[in-house]
Design a protein around this motif. Sequence first.
Motif, mmCIF file in Angstrom:
data_model
loop_
_atom_site.group_PDB
_atom_site.id
_atom_site.type_symbol
_atom_site.label_atom_id
_atom_site.label_comp_id
_atom_site.label_asym_id
_atom_site.label_seq_id
_atom_site.Cartn_x
_atom_site.Cartn_y
_atom_site.Cartn_z
ATOM 1 N N GLY A 1 0.797 -1.197 0.000
ATOM 2 C CA GLY A 1 0.000 0.000 0.000
ATOM 3 C C GLY A 1 0.829 1.244 0.000
ATOM 4 N N ALA A 2 2.105 1.146 -0.431
ATOM 5 C CA ALA A 2 2.985 2.304 -0.420
ATOM 6 C C ALA A 2 2.530 3.295 -1.466
ATOM 7 C CB ALA A 2 4.412 1.865 -0.686
ATOM 8 N N GLY A 3 2.858 4.546 -1.204
ATOM 9 C CA GLY A 3 2.547 5.592 -2.165
ATOM 10 C C GLY A 3 3.665 5.729 -3.170
ATOM 11 N N VAL A 4 3.731 6.874 -3.833
ATOM 12 C CA VAL A 4 4.791 7.156 -4.794
ATOM 13 C C VAL A 4 6.073 7.453 -4.021
ATOM 14 C CG1 VAL A 4 5.557 8.708 -6.618
ATOM 15 C CG2 VAL A 4 3.136 8.039 -6.476
ATOM 16 N N SER A 5 7.148 6.788 -4.419
ATOM 17 C CA SER A 5 8.420 6.955 -3.731
ATOM 18 C C SER A 5 9.437 7.597 -4.669
ATOM 19 C CB SER A 5 8.928 5.594 -3.258
ATOM 20 O OG SER A 5 10.188 5.717 -2.637
ATOM 21 N N GLN A 6 10.125 8.632 -4.168
ATOM 22 C CA GLN A 6 11.147 9.285 -4.961
ATOM 23 C C GLN A 6 12.475 9.235 -4.225
ATOM 24 O OE1 GLN A 6 8.367 12.968 -6.198
ATOM 25 N NE2 GLN A 6 10.318 12.894 -7.291
ATOM 26 N N SER A 7 13.548 9.051 -5.011
ATOM 27 C CA SER A 7 14.873 9.052 -4.394
ATOM 28 C C SER A 7 15.882 9.685 -5.338
ATOM 29 C CB SER A 7 15.284 7.613 -4.055
ATOM 30 O OG SER A 7 15.330 6.806 -5.220
ATOM 31 N N PRO A 8 16.915 10.344 -4.777
ATOM 32 C CA PRO A 8 17.034 10.664 -3.356
ATOM 33 C C PRO A 8 16.058 11.766 -2.964
ATOM 34 C CG PRO A 8 18.758 11.754 -4.582
ATOM 35 C CD PRO A 8 17.998 10.931 -5.580
ATOM 36 N N SER A 9 15.907 12.015 -1.684
ATOM 37 C CA SER A 9 15.044 13.112 -1.256
ATOM 38 C C SER A 9 15.760 14.449 -1.429
ATOM 39 C CB SER A 9 14.612 12.918 0.195
ATOM 40 O OG SER A 9 15.743 12.776 1.032
ATOM 41 N N ASN A 10 17.073 14.427 -1.304
ATOM 42 C CA ASN A 10 17.887 15.618 -1.514
ATOM 43 C C ASN A 10 19.118 15.244 -2.319
ATOM 44 O OD1 ASN A 10 16.963 18.125 0.115
ATOM 45 N ND2 ASN A 10 16.637 16.415 1.489
ATOM 46 N N LYS A 11 19.506 16.144 -3.223
ATOM 47 C CA LYS A 11 20.695 15.914 -4.023
ATOM 48 C C LYS A 11 21.406 17.240 -4.239
ATOM 49 C CE LYS A 11 23.451 13.713 -6.941
ATOM 50 N NZ LYS A 11 24.360 12.629 -6.481
ATOM 51 N N VAL A 12 22.676 17.281 -3.837
ATOM 52 C CA VAL A 12 23.506 18.447 -4.092
ATOM 53 C C VAL A 12 24.568 18.025 -5.095
ATOM 54 C CG1 VAL A 12 25.029 20.188 -3.113
ATOM 55 C CG2 VAL A 12 23.103 19.328 -1.766
ATOM 56 N N THR A 13 24.698 18.778 -6.156
ATOM 57 C CA THR A 13 25.657 18.427 -7.195
ATOM 58 C C THR A 13 26.369 19.660 -7.688
ATOM 59 O OG1 THR A 13 25.945 17.165 -9.254
ATOM 60 C CG2 THR A 13 24.081 18.693 -9.150
#
Lengths: 114, 118
Positions: free
Chosen positions: B1-13
């Motif tokens: 029942g998981a929702g939409v998952s995004q990764s990473p939550s933070n990205k510094v480049t």
Amino acid sequence: SQKIEQNSEALNIQEGKTATLTCNYTNYSPAYLQWYRQDPGRGPVFLLLIRENEKEKRKERLKVTFDTTLKQSLFHITASQPADSATYLCALDNGYSSASKIIFGSGTRLSIRP
Amino acid sequence: GAGVSQSPSNKVTEKGKDVELRCDPISGHTALYWYRQSLGQGLEFLIYFQGNSAPDKSGLPSDRFSAERTGGSVSTLTIQRTQQEDSAVYLCASSLGSIRGLVRSPLHFGNGTRLTVT
């Protein structure tokens, strides 16, 4: 070009009053109009959807109207509470094809003061 | 029942580097969208996948941006040679899509990837 405008960047009202947010569009013929709520640091959350042939839709303290002649939707929150403070986004799509995309307005930041 | 998952939550480049942002949609959702949200702004449409149809790429701001959706599920948004103006929150959403004559299914969003290009 298609354009969606939400009436103001920010709206401040007293708790208990009715908040009314406006969404206007041009150069577009949406079949559906949706409203979403977004809290800081989170993705938008769906609230209500209204079809082009529906004038009004209600859900608890929320009411949405859709006037395709005026090209406008109004979103009302009655008996507003501080917990209703958030950014509210309207979204449109023509829905006539499974290939149609959904586009969003810039949002209105609503603050309800106690 | 998981929702939409995004990764990473933070990205510094660093400017000039390539980045990949990942989106895991809700199982069974045929439609997948990518949007970009700059600070205090609304959602800017980037790209839309619907089933096996060719994606709608009309919102991609330049040829440095591309996206794929493998097996009708996971999607990756790639930004090549990042620029400072690419700094924003990148949001992914999925839905059951739309079938002619039926009500449009609402979008379910992830919480986004905050990209900072230094």
